[in-house]
Design a protein around this motif. Structure first.
Motif, mmCIF file in Angstrom:
data_model
loop_
_atom_site.group_PDB
_atom_site.id
_atom_site.type_symbol
_atom_site.label_atom_id
_atom_site.label_comp_id
_atom_site.label_asym_id
_atom_site.label_seq_id
_atom_site.Cartn_x
_atom_site.Cartn_y
_atom_site.Cartn_z
ATOM 1 N N UNK A 13 9.606 -5.373 0.352
ATOM 2 C CA UNK A 13 8.495 -4.743 0.010
ATOM 3 C C UNK A 13 7.173 -5.267 -0.052
ATOM 4 N N UNK A 14 7.146 -6.449 -0.290
ATOM 5 C CA UNK A 14 5.742 -7.209 -0.236
ATOM 6 C C UNK A 14 5.318 -7.451 1.333
ATOM 7 N N UNK A 15 6.252 -7.544 2.065
ATOM 8 C CA UNK A 15 5.819 -7.618 3.655
ATOM 9 C C UNK A 15 5.538 -6.180 4.172
ATOM 10 N N UNK A 16 6.045 -5.302 3.826
ATOM 11 C CA UNK A 16 5.759 -3.991 4.143
ATOM 12 C C UNK A 16 4.304 -3.558 3.596
ATOM 13 N N UNK A 17 4.063 -4.028 2.418
ATOM 14 C CA UNK A 17 2.584 -3.526 1.832
ATOM 15 C C UNK A 17 1.655 -4.298 2.630
ATOM 16 N N UNK A 18 1.857 -5.736 2.849
ATOM 17 C CA UNK A 18 0.965 -6.668 3.619
ATOM 18 C C UNK A 18 0.527 -5.794 4.885
ATOM 19 N N UNK A 19 1.786 -5.297 5.692
ATOM 20 C CA UNK A 19 1.523 -4.908 7.013
ATOM 21 C C UNK A 19 0.701 -3.818 6.935
ATOM 22 N N UNK A 20 0.593 -2.754 5.917
ATOM 23 C CA UNK A 20 0.049 -1.558 5.817
ATOM 24 C C UNK A 20 -1.451 -1.994 5.514
ATOM 25 N N UNK A 21 -1.572 -2.773 4.602
ATOM 26 C CA UNK A 21 -2.767 -3.236 3.989
ATOM 27 C C UNK A 21 -3.742 -3.771 5.086
ATOM 28 N N UNK A 22 -2.970 -4.776 5.863
ATOM 29 C CA UNK A 22 -3.860 -5.287 6.858
ATOM 30 C C UNK A 22 -3.842 -4.529 8.314
ATOM 31 N N UNK A 23 -3.321 -3.500 8.289
ATOM 32 C CA UNK A 23 -3.525 -2.660 9.420
ATOM 33 C C UNK A 23 -4.752 -2.195 10.022
ATOM 34 N N UNK A 24 -5.002 -2.382 11.127
ATOM 35 C CA UNK A 24 -6.456 -1.991 11.731
ATOM 36 C C UNK A 24 -7.021 -0.679 10.926
ATOM 37 N N UNK A 25 -6.109 0.318 10.899
ATOM 38 C CA UNK A 25 -6.474 1.650 10.362
ATOM 39 C C UNK A 25 -7.108 1.340 8.760
ATOM 40 N N UNK A 26 -6.135 0.939 8.191
ATOM 41 C CA UNK A 26 -6.580 0.456 6.766
ATOM 42 C C UNK A 26 -7.793 -0.465 6.685
ATOM 43 N N UNK A 27 -7.955 -1.420 7.558
ATOM 44 C CA UNK A 27 -9.204 -2.227 7.581
ATOM 45 C C UNK A 27 -10.329 -1.530 7.658
ATOM 46 N N UNK A 28 -10.425 -0.837 8.761
ATOM 47 C CA UNK A 28 -11.427 0.165 9.163
ATOM 48 C C UNK A 28 -11.841 0.847 8.147
#
Length: 161
Positions: A13-28
């Motif tokens: 779950x933590x890895x999934x959250x980090x993958x989503x949080x650090x995705x280019x879409x979320x960063x932008x």
């Protein structure tokens, strides 16, 4: 078996959250929201607080920024980061207040190291003489991933009035 399953599930779950949080879409998306926050200055804010925004805006934009806005003809063209910082410094001192709020993000398109955010914003910039922005605008913000992160390279504003 259950002892191993719970930590594995937590890590997944933590890895999934980090993958989503650090995705280019979320960063932008976060960078876009930060840009609006930096450009928002309340009427009672101190000059020092406002001028700190110059450093924040410099961290959001590329070395060159293309601006295309219908409301301020002098603000159209290609500008160096130092010119944008200088202009923002002037605005921080001259504006009675400014509010920029994203009403809706219509799309975020990421293509490798470049991204485009299309959104509708509500913007009000109040100077002593006039309001260069007052109403709803469609904006298109182009971002590029550089060595130190995503930076704004182009901003297009379309007046919806």
């Amino acid at each position: 078996m259950k002892r191993i399953l719970i930590p594995v599930a937590i890590v997944a779950v933590l890895a999934g959250f980090l993958f989503w949080w650090l995705s280019p879409t979320q960063v932008v998306k976060r960078r876009t929201m930060r840009l609006m926050d930096v450009m928002t200055m309340s009427e009672g804010s101190s000059p020092a607080t406002r001028h700190l925004g110059v450093y924040s805006i410099g961290n959001l934009i590329s070395s060159e920024l293309v601006l295309d806005t219908p409301t301020i003809s002098d603000a159209n063209g290609i500008f160096q980061r130092s010119q944008i910082e200088s202009g923002f410094s002037w605005l921080a001192g001259a504006a009675k207040s400014s509010t920029l709020k994203v009403e809706e993000i219509e799309s975020i398109t990421v293509n490798g190291n470049e991204a485009t955010v299309k959104a509708t914003i509500d913007a009000v910039v109040i100077l002593s003489e006039y309001r260069p922005a007052d109403g709803r605008y469609d904006v298109e913000l182009d971002w590029r991933k550089e060595e130190d992160g995503w930076r704004l390279i182009r901003a297009l504003w379309i007046d919806l009035r």
